[in-house]
Design an enzyme around this catalytic site. Structure first.
Site, mmCIF file in Angstrom:
data_model
loop_
_atom_site.group_PDB
_atom_site.id
_atom_site.type_symbol
_atom_site.label_atom_id
_atom_site.label_comp_id
_atom_site.label_asym_id
_atom_site.label_seq_id
_atom_site.Cartn_x
_atom_site.Cartn_y
_atom_site.Cartn_z
ATOM 1 N N GLY B 21 0.852 -1.196 0.000
ATOM 2 C CA GLY B 21 0.000 0.000 0.000
ATOM 3 C C GLY B 21 0.882 1.239 0.000
ATOM 4 O O GLY B 21 0.600 2.233 0.666
ATOM 5 N N ALA B 22 1.972 1.153 -0.788
ATOM 6 C CA ALA B 22 3.000 2.199 -0.737
ATOM 7 C C ALA B 22 2.688 3.389 -1.641
ATOM 8 O O ALA B 22 3.378 4.399 -1.595
ATOM 9 C CB ALA B 22 4.360 1.603 -1.132
ATOM 10 N N TYR B 163 -15.384 -2.515 8.647
ATOM 11 C CA TYR B 163 -14.033 -1.997 8.902
ATOM 12 C C TYR B 163 -13.590 -2.331 10.336
ATOM 13 O O TYR B 163 -12.465 -2.786 10.568
ATOM 14 C CB TYR B 163 -14.045 -0.490 8.671
ATOM 15 C CG TYR B 163 -12.691 0.188 8.725
ATOM 16 C CD1 TYR B 163 -11.778 0.057 7.675
ATOM 17 C CD2 TYR B 163 -12.323 0.970 9.815
ATOM 18 C CE1 TYR B 163 -10.538 0.689 7.717
ATOM 19 C CE2 TYR B 163 -11.092 1.609 9.869
ATOM 20 C CZ TYR B 163 -10.205 1.471 8.817
ATOM 21 O OH TYR B 163 -8.978 2.093 8.864
ATOM 22 N N ALA B 164 -14.512 -2.117 11.302
ATOM 23 C CA ALA B 164 -14.171 -2.399 12.705
ATOM 24 C C ALA B 164 -13.839 -3.877 12.888
ATOM 25 O O ALA B 164 -12.870 -4.234 13.576
ATOM 26 C CB ALA B 164 -15.332 -1.997 13.614
ATOM 27 N N ALA B 165 -14.638 -4.747 12.238
ATOM 28 C CA ALA B 165 -14.376 -6.189 12.358
ATOM 29 C C ALA B 165 -13.008 -6.518 11.762
ATOM 30 O O ALA B 165 -12.225 -7.289 12.342
ATOM 31 C CB ALA B 165 -15.463 -6.982 11.633
ATOM 32 N N LYS B 167 -10.380 -4.555 11.432
ATOM 33 C CA LYS B 167 -9.252 -3.985 12.180
ATOM 34 C C LYS B 167 -9.123 -4.618 13.579
ATOM 35 O O LYS B 167 -8.018 -4.742 14.106
ATOM 36 C CB LYS B 167 -9.403 -2.465 12.280
ATOM 37 C CG LYS B 167 -9.305 -1.753 10.920
ATOM 38 C CD LYS B 167 -7.966 -2.008 10.248
ATOM 39 C CE LYS B 167 -7.772 -1.191 8.985
ATOM 40 N NZ LYS B 167 -6.469 -1.450 8.343
HETATM 41 N N1 LIG Z 1 -6.226 7.578 7.208
HETATM 42 C C1 LIG Z 1 -6.708 7.293 8.397
HETATM 43 O O1 LIG Z 1 -7.324 8.134 9.046
HETATM 44 C C2 LIG Z 1 -6.494 5.923 8.972
HETATM 45 C C3 LIG Z 1 -6.815 5.726 10.332
HETATM 46 C C4 LIG Z 1 -6.627 4.464 10.903
HETATM 47 C C5 LIG Z 1 -6.130 3.437 10.143
HETATM 48 N N2 LIG Z 1 -5.827 3.646 8.830
HETATM 49 C C6 LIG Z 1 -5.322 2.495 8.085
HETATM 50 O O2 LIG Z 1 -4.052 2.804 7.564
HETATM 51 C C7 LIG Z 1 -3.868 2.146 6.321
HETATM 52 C C8 LIG Z 1 -3.505 3.149 5.244
HETATM 53 O O3 LIG Z 1 -4.568 4.076 5.133
HETATM 54 P P1 LIG Z 1 -4.427 5.377 4.223
HETATM 55 O O4 LIG Z 1 -5.257 6.411 4.871
HETATM 56 O O5 LIG Z 1 -3.003 5.637 3.925
HETATM 57 O O6 LIG Z 1 -5.216 4.865 2.920
HETATM 58 P P2 LIG Z 1 -5.149 5.406 1.404
HETATM 59 O O7 LIG Z 1 -4.577 6.779 1.375
HETATM 60 O O8 LIG Z 1 -6.512 5.166 0.869
HETATM 61 O O9 LIG Z 1 -4.099 4.397 0.705
HETATM 62 C C9 LIG Z 1 -4.380 3.037 0.659
HETATM 63 C C10 LIG Z 1 -3.226 2.322 0.033
HETATM 64 O O10 LIG Z 1 -3.501 0.909 0.053
HETATM 65 C C11 LIG Z 1 -3.386 0.389 -1.254
HETATM 66 N N3 LIG Z 1 -4.306 -0.744 -1.413
HETATM 67 C C12 LIG Z 1 -5.644 -0.777 -1.184
HETATM 68 N N4 LIG Z 1 -6.130 -2.002 -1.450
HETATM 69 C C13 LIG Z 1 -5.088 -2.764 -1.839
HETATM 70 C C14 LIG Z 1 -4.943 -4.111 -2.270
HETATM 71 N N5 LIG Z 1 -6.001 -4.933 -2.346
HETATM 72 N N6 LIG Z 1 -3.719 -4.556 -2.619
HETATM 73 C C15 LIG Z 1 -2.646 -3.731 -2.553
HETATM 74 N N7 LIG Z 1 -2.707 -2.458 -2.160
HETATM 75 C C16 LIG Z 1 -3.924 -1.970 -1.809
HETATM 76 C C17 LIG Z 1 -3.703 1.559 -2.171
HETATM 77 O O11 LIG Z 1 -3.206 1.306 -3.493
HETATM 78 P P3 LIG Z 1 -3.747 2.190 -4.773
HETATM 79 O O12 LIG Z 1 -3.110 3.534 -4.626
HETATM 80 O O13 LIG Z 1 -3.237 1.468 -5.964
HETATM 81 O O14 LIG Z 1 -5.237 2.228 -4.646
HETATM 82 C C18 LIG Z 1 -2.995 2.679 -1.431
HETATM 83 O O15 LIG Z 1 -1.611 2.636 -1.683
HETATM 84 C C19 LIG Z 1 -5.167 1.400 6.043
HETATM 85 O O16 LIG Z 1 -5.033 0.057 6.466
HETATM 86 C C20 LIG Z 1 -6.170 2.122 6.889
HETATM 87 O O17 LIG Z 1 -7.249 1.290 7.224
HETATM 88 C C21 LIG Z 1 -6.000 4.865 8.230
#
Ligand SMILES: NC(=O)c1ccc[n+]([C@@H]2O[C@H](COP(=O)([O-])OP(=O)(O)OC[C@H]3O[C@@H](n4cnc5c(N)ncnc54)[C@H](OP(=O)(O)O)[C@@H]3O)[C@@H](O)[C@H]2O)c1
Lengths: 93, 255
Positions: B21-22, B163-165, B167
């Protein structure tokens, strides 16, 4: 008299068994002289003493070296080098 | 023969970090952070090749090493192929950080089965598939796995049963994996961010977004780099005695 294709298949199988045996012995850090491990020797229990980390090692070797995905639910295939080779041959056909 | 614990082996080879997810958000910041600290970074993304190229450019500009790869972690075959490619990369895989995650919010009473399982498939099953591969890849020399949970996995929010389930599942999975992986010299931890300023956060309903800071003692949402630094800490040797834990990073929200 076996036919040439039968001989070729037998040779390939012997080579597969031999390379599998040396991969397993080195992956599992077993000091055994390869010649002492029979292709039909049970891998778990009575034969080589292996544990769950060794199962991980075997699963990993099959995936990395032969591209074959197995899991610990496929219990019977861990029976012997010959059984593992059967799975590899079946996948590669 | 493998009864006693293996220790993480120091290696002469350059350390490799896999960041899943980089391409965007927290994963992107983590890839940049890891590269800035000397890791060769392999980054996986689902579909956004342009965003991935941007990460590659930024890391190259900073003098780091990065290789992006389109790998959908919901697909076991793609994960296997990705890890098989990684074995051909020069260096030693020391750290695996899974930041990939999705949301599909909605009320449980009207949520489709697909919305529920889809989120579990990426966030929980995808994390498992990567972790399983990481155990195999690091089994000989040890390493560290960092999964991404969320404060939503600790306290479920309305509109996020899926999502909660997923995480909450990551937190429990982290504990179970840590126990299994310890004899291999592999540590497993997770991060539980609160609100972080990424695309995922910006996709939230604007009213909720505007009100979240009311519940955050530090008075602001987090920055991706703040999560990335914690990811690097858990991924590297500075956290050598920490395993099975979930580190909450939320500006005090759940305190
Ligand atoms: N942002 C928040 O407030 C927050 C809070 C708590 C937890 N988190 C958790 O932190 C993590 C990152 O969140 P973020 O906010 O950085 O999300 P984001 O900006 O939406 O980025 C998500 C990343 O995951 C990749 N991805 C999604 N589905 C994938 C799959 N099936 N295979 C490979 N890569 C995949 C995306 O790739 P593409 O670019 O190609 O789509 C993107 O690089 C998540 O697990 C999220 O649940 C986020």
């Amino acid at each position: 008299m076996p036919s040439q294709p039968q001989l070729d298949a037998a040779t390939r199988r012997f080579e597969l068994n031999t390379s599998l045996r040396s991969l397993l012995l080195s992956g599992l850090d077993l000091p055994d002289d390869p010649e002492h491990v029979d292709f039909d020797e049970p891998l778990f229990g009575r034969g080589l003493e292996l544990d769950s980390l060794d199962t991980l090692e075997i699963v990993s070797i099959l995936e990395e070296e032969f591209g074959v995905l197995v899991s610990d639910e496929d219990r019977t295939i861990f029976g012997s080098i010959n059984k593992l080779a059967d799975v590899i041959e079946a996948e590669q056909q | 023969m493998t009864q006693q614990s293996r220790q993480q082996q120091p290696t002469q080879q350059q350390p490799i970090a896999l960041v899943v997810g980089a391409s965007r958000g927290i994963g992107r910041a983590t890839a940049i952070e890891m590269a800035a600290h000397g890791y060769r970074v392999v980054g996986w993304y689902r579909s956004d090749a342009a965003a991935d190229a941007e990460v590659a450019r930024q890391i190259a500009d900073d003098g780091g090493w990065y290789q992006g790869r389109r790998t959908d972690i919901t697909d076991q075959q793609q994960v296997r192929e990705g890890l098989s490619d990684l074995r051909r990369t020069d260096g030693s895989l020391q750290a695996v950080i899974v930041s990939a995650g999705i949301t599909r919010d909605g009320l449980a009473g009207t949520m489709s089965l697909e919305a529920f399982t889809g989120v579990l498939q990426t966030n929980l099953v995808g994390s498992f598939l990567v972790a399983r591969g990481a155990l195999r890849a690091m089994r000989k020399h040890g390493g560290s796995i960092v999964l991404m949970s969320s404060t939503s996995g600790i306290r479920g929010q309305a509109g996020q049963t899926n999502y909660a389930a997923s995480k909450g599942g990551v937190i429990a999975m982290t504990q179970a994996l840590a126990k299994e992986a310890a004899p291999l010299g592999i540590r497993v931890n997770s991060l539980a961010p609160g609100f972080v300023d990424t695309d995922m956060f910006r996709a939230m309903d604007p009213r909720t977004r505007a009100s979240v800071t009311d519940h955050i003692p530090l008075g602001r949402v987090g920055r991706p780099a703040e999560i990335a630094r914690a990811a690097r800490f858990l991924a590297g040797p500075d956290s050598s005695y920490i395993t099975g834990q979930t580190l909450v990073i939320d500006g005090g929200m759940t305190s």
